[in-house]
Design a protein around this motif. Structure first.
Motif, PDB file in Angstrom:
ATOM      1  N   VAL A   1      13.923  11.616  35.123  1.00  0.00           N
ATOM      2  CA  VAL A   1      13.286  12.324  34.201  1.00  0.00           C
ATOM      3  C   VAL A   1      13.255  11.289  33.051  1.00  0.00           C
ATOM      4  CG1 VAL A   1      13.379  14.241  32.716  1.00  0.00           C
ATOM      5  CG2 VAL A   1      14.516  14.379  34.978  1.00  0.00           C
ATOM      6  N   LEU A   2      12.070  10.925  32.749  1.00  0.00           N
ATOM      7  CA  LEU A   2      11.559  10.000  31.336  1.00  0.00           C
ATOM      8  C   LEU A   2      10.973  10.731  30.319  1.00  0.00           C
ATOM      9  CD1 LEU A   2       9.915   7.403  33.842  1.00  0.00           C
ATOM     10  CD2 LEU A   2      12.231   7.415  33.356  1.00  0.00           C
ATOM     11  N   VAL A   3      11.279  10.591  29.041  1.00  0.00           N
ATOM     12  CA  VAL A   3      10.696  11.009  28.026  1.00  0.00           C
ATOM     13  C   VAL A   3      10.104   9.827  27.311  1.00  0.00           C
ATOM     14  CG1 VAL A   3      11.108  12.376  25.831  1.00  0.00           C
ATOM     15  CG2 VAL A   3      12.215  13.052  27.917  1.00  0.00           C
ATOM     16  N   GLY A   4       8.841   9.825  26.759  1.00  0.00           N
ATOM     17  CA  GLY A   4       8.586   8.778  26.112  1.00  0.00           C
ATOM     18  C   GLY A   4       7.008   9.054  25.696  1.00  0.00           C
ATOM     19  N   ARG A   5       6.157   7.927  25.393  1.00  0.00           N
ATOM     20  CA  ARG A   5       4.648   8.192  24.831  1.00  0.00           C
ATOM     21  C   ARG A   5       3.969   7.393  25.673  1.00  0.00           C
ATOM     22  NH1 ARG A   5       1.663   5.225  21.174  1.00  0.00           N
ATOM     23  NH2 ARG A   5       3.465   3.462  21.434  1.00  0.00           N
ATOM     24  N   VAL A   6       2.866   7.823  25.951  1.00  0.00           N
ATOM     25  CA  VAL A   6       1.614   7.207  26.488  1.00  0.00           C
ATOM     26  C   VAL A   6       1.055   6.176  25.684  1.00  0.00           C
ATOM     27  CG1 VAL A   6      -0.719   7.545  27.614  1.00  0.00           C
ATOM     28  CG2 VAL A   6       1.064   9.004  27.743  1.00  0.00           C
ATOM     29  N   ASP A   7       1.230   4.819  26.289  1.00  0.00           N
ATOM     30  CA  ASP A   7       1.155   3.649  25.216  1.00  0.00           C
ATOM     31  C   ASP A   7      -0.234   2.915  25.598  1.00  0.00           C
ATOM     32  OD1 ASP A   7       2.025   2.147  23.230  1.00  0.00           O
ATOM     33  OD2 ASP A   7       2.868   0.524  24.754  1.00  0.00           O
ATOM     34  N   SER A   8      -0.965   3.558  26.107  1.00  0.00           N
ATOM     35  CA  SER A   8      -2.332   2.901  26.506  1.00  0.00           C
ATOM     36  C   SER A   8      -3.577   4.021  26.819  1.00  0.00           C
ATOM     37  CB  SER A   8      -2.199   1.840  27.727  1.00  0.00           C
ATOM     38  OG  SER A   8      -2.051   2.543  28.737  1.00  0.00           O
ATOM     39  N   LEU A   9      -4.931   3.501  26.847  1.00  0.00           N
ATOM     40  CA  LEU A   9      -5.769   4.493  27.097  1.00  0.00           C
ATOM     41  C   LEU A   9      -5.746   4.548  28.581  1.00  0.00           C
ATOM     42  CD1 LEU A   9      -9.057   3.175  25.478  1.00  0.00           C
ATOM     43  CD2 LEU A   9      -7.792   5.092  24.648  1.00  0.00           C
ATOM     44  N   PRO A  10      -5.442   5.937  29.197  1.00  0.00           N
ATOM     45  CA  PRO A  10      -5.326   6.322  30.423  1.00  0.00           C
ATOM     46  C   PRO A  10      -6.929   5.836  31.160  1.00  0.00           C
ATOM     47  CG  PRO A  10      -4.546   7.956  29.286  1.00  0.00           C
ATOM     48  CD  PRO A  10      -5.142   7.163  28.292  1.00  0.00           C
ATOM     49  N   ILE A  11      -6.617   5.183  32.659  1.00  0.00           N
ATOM     50  CA  ILE A  11      -7.667   4.753  33.300  1.00  0.00           C
ATOM     51  C   ILE A  11      -7.679   5.984  34.328  1.00  0.00           C
ATOM     52  CG2 ILE A  11      -8.379   2.979  34.877  1.00  0.00           C
ATOM     53  CD1 ILE A  11      -6.603   1.061  33.334  1.00  0.00           C
ATOM     54  N   ALA A  12      -9.001   6.414  34.584  1.00  0.00           N
ATOM     55  CA  ALA A  12      -9.282   7.357  35.650  1.00  0.00           C
ATOM     56  C   ALA A  12      -9.040   6.602  36.888  1.00  0.00           C
ATOM     57  CB  ALA A  12     -10.642   8.169  35.464  1.00  0.00           C
ATOM     58  N   VAL A  13      -8.250   7.392  37.822  1.00  0.00           N
ATOM     59  CA  VAL A  13      -8.031   6.824  39.284  1.00  0.00           C
ATOM     60  C   VAL A  13      -8.478   7.883  40.179  1.00  0.00           C
ATOM     61  CG1 VAL A  13      -6.744   4.859  38.665  1.00  0.00           C
ATOM     62  CG2 VAL A  13      -5.653   6.980  39.198  1.00  0.00           C
ATOM     63  N   THR A  14      -8.762   7.459  41.365  1.00  0.00           N
ATOM     64  CA  THR A  14      -8.912   8.446  42.666  1.00  0.00           C
ATOM     65  C   THR A  14      -8.014   8.080  43.689  1.00  0.00           C
ATOM     66  OG1 THR A  14     -11.220   8.861  41.883  1.00  0.00           O
ATOM     67  CG2 THR A  14     -10.536   9.629  44.011  1.00  0.00           C
ATOM     68  N   GLY A  15      -7.459   9.132  43.956  1.00  0.00           N
ATOM     69  CA  GLY A  15      -6.195   8.762  45.049  1.00  0.00           C
ATOM     70  C   GLY A  15      -6.742   9.042  46.601  1.00  0.00           C
ATOM     71  N   GLN A  16      -5.847   8.887  47.547  1.00  0.00           N
ATOM     72  CA  GLN A  16      -6.214   9.247  48.797  1.00  0.00           C
ATOM     73  C   GLN A  16      -6.828  10.804  48.821  1.00  0.00           C
ATOM     74  OE1 GLN A  16      -6.595   6.936  51.045  1.00  0.00           O
ATOM     75  NE2 GLN A  16      -5.640   5.292  50.068  1.00  0.00           N
ATOM     76  N   GLY A  17      -7.935  10.944  49.673  1.00  0.00           N
ATOM     77  CA  GLY A  17      -8.318  12.384  49.611  1.00  0.00           C
ATOM     78  C   GLY A  17      -9.080  12.726  48.490  1.00  0.00           C
ATOM     79  N   GLY A  18      -9.569  11.914  47.517  1.00  0.00           N
ATOM     80  CA  GLY A  18     -10.364  12.197  46.587  1.00  0.00           C
ATOM     81  C   GLY A  18      -9.527  12.887  45.391  1.00  0.00           C
ATOM     82  N   VAL A  19      -8.150  12.775  45.375  1.00  0.00           N
ATOM     83  CA  VAL A  19      -7.531  13.444  44.191  1.00  0.00           C
ATOM     84  C   VAL A  19      -7.676  12.823  43.004  1.00  0.00           C
ATOM     85  CG1 VAL A  19      -5.118  14.415  43.547  1.00  0.00           C
ATOM     86  CG2 VAL A  19      -5.897  14.426  45.805  1.00  0.00           C
ATOM     87  N   PRO A  20      -8.221  13.413  41.806  1.00  0.00           N
ATOM     88  CA  PRO A  20      -8.152  12.768  40.622  1.00  0.00           C
ATOM     89  C   PRO A  20      -6.977  12.463  40.051  1.00  0.00           C
ATOM     90  CG  PRO A  20      -8.781  14.965  40.525  1.00  0.00           C
ATOM     91  CD  PRO A  20      -8.507  14.944  41.677  1.00  0.00           C
ATOM     92  N   GLY A  21      -6.912  11.152  38.935  1.00  0.00           N
ATOM     93  CA  GLY A  21      -5.472  11.170  38.373  1.00  0.00           C
ATOM     94  C   GLY A  21      -5.738  10.183  37.241  1.00  0.00           C
ATOM     95  N   TRP A  22      -4.636   9.721  36.706  1.00  0.00           N
ATOM     96  CA  TRP A  22      -4.845   8.459  35.676  1.00  0.00           C
ATOM     97  C   TRP A  22      -3.706   7.608  35.883  1.00  0.00           C
ATOM     98  CZ3 TRP A  22      -4.691  13.768  35.538  1.00  0.00           C
ATOM     99  CH2 TRP A  22      -5.847  14.226  35.026  1.00  0.00           C
ATOM    100  N   ARG A  23      -3.936   6.225  35.421  1.00  0.00           N
ATOM    101  CA  ARG A  23      -3.115   5.260  35.472  1.00  0.00           C
ATOM    102  C   ARG A  23      -3.056   4.674  33.879  1.00  0.00           C
ATOM    103  NH1 ARG A  23      -5.317   0.253  38.592  1.00  0.00           N
ATOM    104  NH2 ARG A  23      -6.229  -0.112  36.421  1.00  0.00           N
ATOM    105  N   PHE A  24      -1.480   4.733  33.522  1.00  0.00           N
ATOM    106  CA  PHE A  24      -1.532   4.334  32.355  1.00  0.00           C
ATOM    107  C   PHE A  24      -0.233   3.597  31.927  1.00  0.00           C
ATOM    108  CE2 PHE A  24      -0.301   8.719  33.412  1.00  0.00           C
ATOM    109  CZ  PHE A  24       1.209   8.732  32.644  1.00  0.00           C
ATOM    110  N   GLU A  25       0.173   3.022  30.848  1.00  0.00           N
ATOM    111  CA  GLU A  25       1.264   2.623  30.245  1.00  0.00           C
ATOM    112  C   GLU A  25       2.206   3.416  29.672  1.00  0.00           C
ATOM    113  OE1 GLU A  25       0.275  -1.088  27.969  1.00  0.00           O
ATOM    114  OE2 GLU A  25      -1.087  -1.736  29.770  1.00  0.00           O
ATOM    115  N   PHE A  26       3.659   3.379  29.831  1.00  0.00           N
ATOM    116  CA  PHE A  26       4.434   4.410  29.155  1.00  0.00           C
ATOM    117  C   PHE A  26       5.330   3.793  28.664  1.00  0.00           C
ATOM    118  CE2 PHE A  26       7.556   7.807  29.841  1.00  0.00           C
ATOM    119  CZ  PHE A  26       6.833   8.864  29.028  1.00  0.00           C
ATOM    120  N   GLU A  27       5.818   4.075  27.407  1.00  0.00           N
ATOM    121  CA  GLU A  27       6.950   3.521  26.508  1.00  0.00           C
ATOM    122  C   GLU A  27       7.810   4.413  26.724  1.00  0.00           C
ATOM    123  OE1 GLU A  27       8.002   1.590  22.350  1.00  0.00           O
ATOM    124  OE2 GLU A  27       5.996   2.459  22.801  1.00  0.00           O
ATOM    125  N   VAL A  28       9.025   4.102  27.343  1.00  0.00           N
ATOM    126  CA  VAL A  28      10.236   5.170  27.616  1.00  0.00           C
ATOM    127  C   VAL A  28      11.174   5.193  26.380  1.00  0.00           C
ATOM    128  CG1 VAL A  28      12.132   5.549  28.967  1.00  0.00           C
ATOM    129  CG2 VAL A  28      10.087   4.739  30.216  1.00  0.00           C
TER     130      VAL A  28
END
Length: 812
Positions: A98-125
């Motif tokens: 369980v991590l509590v923190g702040r999103v530390d970058s502009l999230p990048i839209a990604v698409t996973g297997q099966g076309g599931v949308p999501g985001w990749r981002f840096e996270f400051e714990v």
């Protein structure tokens, strides 16, 4: 006193110290490991002893340079130690935290297997817990996370927000291949010492409206809302925010192939233009106040306000290396003029490089650093008088573009192993349009959004021109990797070619580039073969070379829509080996981790023959290549090396076996008698049948069937093959449990050594040597930031998609 400081000897001292600083950092980045405390103490003792020697004191320039090199090495090593100390403890890999923190970058839209949308981002714990464990987990402060919209659990993630995530983490680990993108170095440079996948999420707090992250997020959202074309919205976001990840993969490929990728970011030219505009506006306004002019002359105020505007723009756009270099150079020029000093341009450029690498020692490892400083240095070295009249200005513009194209060509080949032949024509239109029209419109669109529409229309016209150029025959020139000495010689030759020197020296410079343009590529001897098993993650792909032919067995997995092992791993590797066509592509069976990269491979390289167990209606068989079905008994010989297909038989196709059991099994035999057996995903039942059917199945090297699954590698197969070494191609901490512990124990009991690509990287073996002489990429190019532990397998569980690694920085 001022005249003495301006003497050439003082300048030479500064130049030698600056070069020594960069050499000290370069030596650090070639190290396999970081120094121990005892070695630090030994270096300090040696330096202290040398300082007492008269010879040392009589050569202050040498002493200062040595001190600068040692200082650069030591401070870089200590900072690297601190960064490595923040690694995720192995005990916490693959466990929900369980991590509590702040999103530390502009999230990048990604698409996973099966076309599931999501985001990749840096996270400051900020905190970890609560957890059921008694001990607090050792978790790095900054992470790279993936969050998907699985069953609606994760809403849209935006920069600056505070979240509580339940995530499953892994240590920073990437693929290790010759000529491939070093994801571990990229993660290390960014200070991201672990990656993970979000399994549950709760938003705790929205981003404060006044924060820089929130402002960048609002501007990117506004661009996407106003510009209907997602590709053009991504380009405008890259130009105004430095968000290169907003540009689609296909568009990046077009920009790269036409040589204009350096413009599609916040480059040094853009920052300089912004500073010039700010200074041009600030000067007249400052002159309106006599009180301000008495305190500070208007030209000086305009210069420093321009520097401040450039700094604000660079920070807002992500503070990349080109922006850093430009802001520091602008500040240096402003400071020198304010102090009435005139440093030569090489010293100003070198001082900016030292400051950039002092702030970020790993900037030296980025292609953008060398392209950025190289471009400015070439243009300054070429010199020239100010142009008068439009014809003269046009000639100067063409000459400047020619200097940049010719001078940076060797550097582009070294960094990216490619050269755009149409780059000069593309940049003649792209540089003025993007730098002086589209970029200002992208920035001003934040005040009046219709300007974004105009910028998008202009970019669409430019894209049409770039597509026309990219369609030309031989628009992109790919070259195999050259030795380090050839690279250094070519860089010196390129500098001679563009400088104002006699033509004899320029022609000598052209001759110096030849070893880079036509490198000698080592090949196996007649009758022998080379087997190269790349690190492709969870999948199979093997490259086999003989004296004059190339075969690829399987093409690795697809990582996500638009990204696969064929494009990210196999193509750079094959081009680095000088391969321009495939004599044969064998696809063992239809599973995505074996054919995921095949389409990219077949689009990029001509394939003389395709053999597979694919069904006739499979899309990969519709490309027009000469296709044949794998059948036992088929064989051919190349350069004295025999290739034999041992499985499946026609009866297996008629029986309608599942795809794993239809895997093509290929045996390769050298004239010396050494053999390799590539078994695809064959499972235990068909392994036993193969062992009964083939009287002599002996091989020196075995590609472990089904990545070491517990359903394969039967005792009967191992007894029949009796390999000296088995190669396991699997993902790092495979979610499928590959290789299974029981299977590894079976190989160990049979006395068979195992090499696993997550720990080894790409494995290369020449059939003229024993299998134990095969070389791992992580051993061939060991670096202190690379993970060389043997990773355990995760127990089988639900899939956790992973996005493809980020593209390398191409800006300058």
């Amino acid at each position: 006193m001022r005249k003495q400081r301006a003497q050439p000897a003082g300048v030479r001292d500064l130049v030698s110290m600056g070069l020594a600083w960069l050499l000290g950092l370069a030596a650090l980045h070639r190290c396999e490991r970081l120094p121990t405390p005892a070695e630090y103490a030994l270096l300090a003792a040696v330096l202290a002893v040398l300082a007492t020697l008269p010879w040392w004191r009589q050569r202050p320039r040498f002493a200062l340079a040595a001190g600068a090199a040692l200082l650069a090495f030591a401070q870089g090593a200590l900072r690297a130690e601190l960064r490595l100390a923040a690694d995720l403890h192995p005990a916490w890999e693959g466990r929900d935290l369980v991590l509590v923190g702040r999103v530390d970058s502009l999230p990048i839209a990604v698409t996973g297997q099966g076309g599931v949308p999501g985001w990749r981002f840096e996270f400051e714990v900020e905190s970890v817990g609560p957890t059921p464990q008694a001990l607090a987990p050792e978790v790095p402060r900054r992470l790279m996370l993936l969050a998907y919209e699985l069953t609606g659990r994760v809403a849209a993630v935006t920069a600056g927000e505070r979240w509580r995530f339940t995530a499953r983490l892994k240590r920073a680990h990437g693929l290790a291949n010759p000529g491939g993108f070093d994801a571990e170095l990229w993660l290390f440079e960014q200070g991201l010492r672990a990656t993970g996948v979000v399994r549950a999420a709760e938003r705790l707090q929205a981003a404060p409206w006044w924060s820089l992250d929130a402002a960048r997020q609002r501007l990117r959202s506004a661009i996407r809302d106003h510009v209907a074309d997602p590709g053009m919205a991504g380009v405008l976001a890259a130009l105004s925010l430095g968000d290169q990840n907003a540009i689609g993969h296909a568009d990046w490929a077009l920009f790269r192939d036409t040589g204009v990728a350096h413009l599609l970011s916040v480059s040094g030219l853009h920052v300089t233009l912004f500073a010039w505009l700010a200074a041009a506006l600030a000067g007249p306004l400052w002159r309106r106040s006599s009180r301000l002019c008495l305190r500070l002359p208007a030209p000086t105020a305009a210069r420093w306000l321009g520097v401040a505007a450039a700094l604000a723009y660079a920070l807002f756009s992500g503070w990349g290396v080109p922006s850093q270099r430009t802001v520091l150079m602008l500040a240096a020029v402003a400071a020198l003029r304010s102090l009435n000093l005139r440093w030569p341009w090489p010293l100003v450029l070198l001082a900016a490089a030292v400051v950039v690498t002092a702030a970020d020692p790993w900037a030296l490892m980025q292609p953008g650093f060398w392209l950025s400083f190289g471009a400015v240095g070439l243009l300054m070295a070429a010199g020239g008088e100010p142009a008068q009249g439009w014809r003269a200005r046009l000639f100067v513009a063409l000459r400047t573009q020619g200097i940049a194209t010719v001078g940076l060509a060797p550097l582009s080949l070294i960094c990216f192993a490619q050269l755009s032949v149409v780059g000069l024509l593309a940049n003649l239109a792209a540089i003025p349009l993007i730098s002086f029209i589209v970029t200002p419109l992208a920035l001003l669109g934040g005040f009046w959004p219709p300007l974004w529409t105009l910028a998008a229309v202009l970019m669409q016209g430019l894209m049409a021109w770039l597509r026309l150029l990219a369609a030309w025959p031989a628009a992109v020139w790919w070259l195999p990797a050259a030795p380090l000495a050839a690279q250094a010689l070519a860089l010196l030759g390129a500098a001679l070619m563009v400088m104002r020197l006699p033509w004899r020296l320029r022609l000598a410079g052209l001759a110096m580039t030849l070893p880079l343009l036509w490198p000698a590529v080592p090949r196996p001897a007649a009758g022998e073969f080379e087997l190269l098993a790349p690190d492709v993650g969870q999948g199979n792909a093997v490259v086999v070379r003989t004296a004059g032919h190339v075969l690829v067995f399987d093409a690795g997995p697809g990582y996500s829509p638009g990204a696969d092992a064929g494009e990210r791993v196999l193509l750079p590797l094959l081009r680095g080996l000088g391969v321009r066509r495939l004599d044969a592509l064998v696809l063992s069976h239809r599973d995505g981790d074996h054919v995921g990269g095949a389409a990219s491979l077949m689009r990029a390289l001509p394939v003389a023959e395709l053999r597979s167990s694919l069904e006739p209606a499979h899309p990969l068989l519709a490309g027009g290549e000469a296709a044949a079905r794998c059948e036992a008994g088929q064989s051919w010989t190349w350069d004295g090396v025999r290739f034999e297909l041992l499985h499946p038989t026609p009866a297996h196709y008629e029986a309608g076996l599942k795809s794993n059991d239809l895997s093509c099994v290929l045996r390769i035999s050298a004239a010396s008698g050494r053999r390799a057996l590539l078994a695809g995903d064959l499972e235990a039942g068909e392994e036993r049948a193969l062992a009964r059917r083939e009287a002599d199945l002996r091989a020196d090297v075995l590609l472990v069937p089904h990545h070491g699954s517990k359903t394969s590698s039967s005792d009967e197969l191992l007894a029949a093959v009796r390999p000296d070494l088995g190669i396991v191609q699997a993902g790092y901490r495979s979610r499928f449990g590959h290789p299974a512990p029981a299977v590894l124990a079976r190989y160990q009991a049979a006395g068979i050594a195992i090499v696993s690509t997550p720990a080894c990287g790409a494995w290369r073996w020449h059939s003229g040597e024993p299998p134990q002489a095969g070389l791992c990429e992580r051993a061939r190019e060991p670096r202190y930031w690379r993970d060389r532990r043997t990773p355990p397998s995760e127990p089988p569980g639900p899939p956790a998609d992973e996005a493809a690694p980020p593209e390398p920085e191409l800006s300058f």
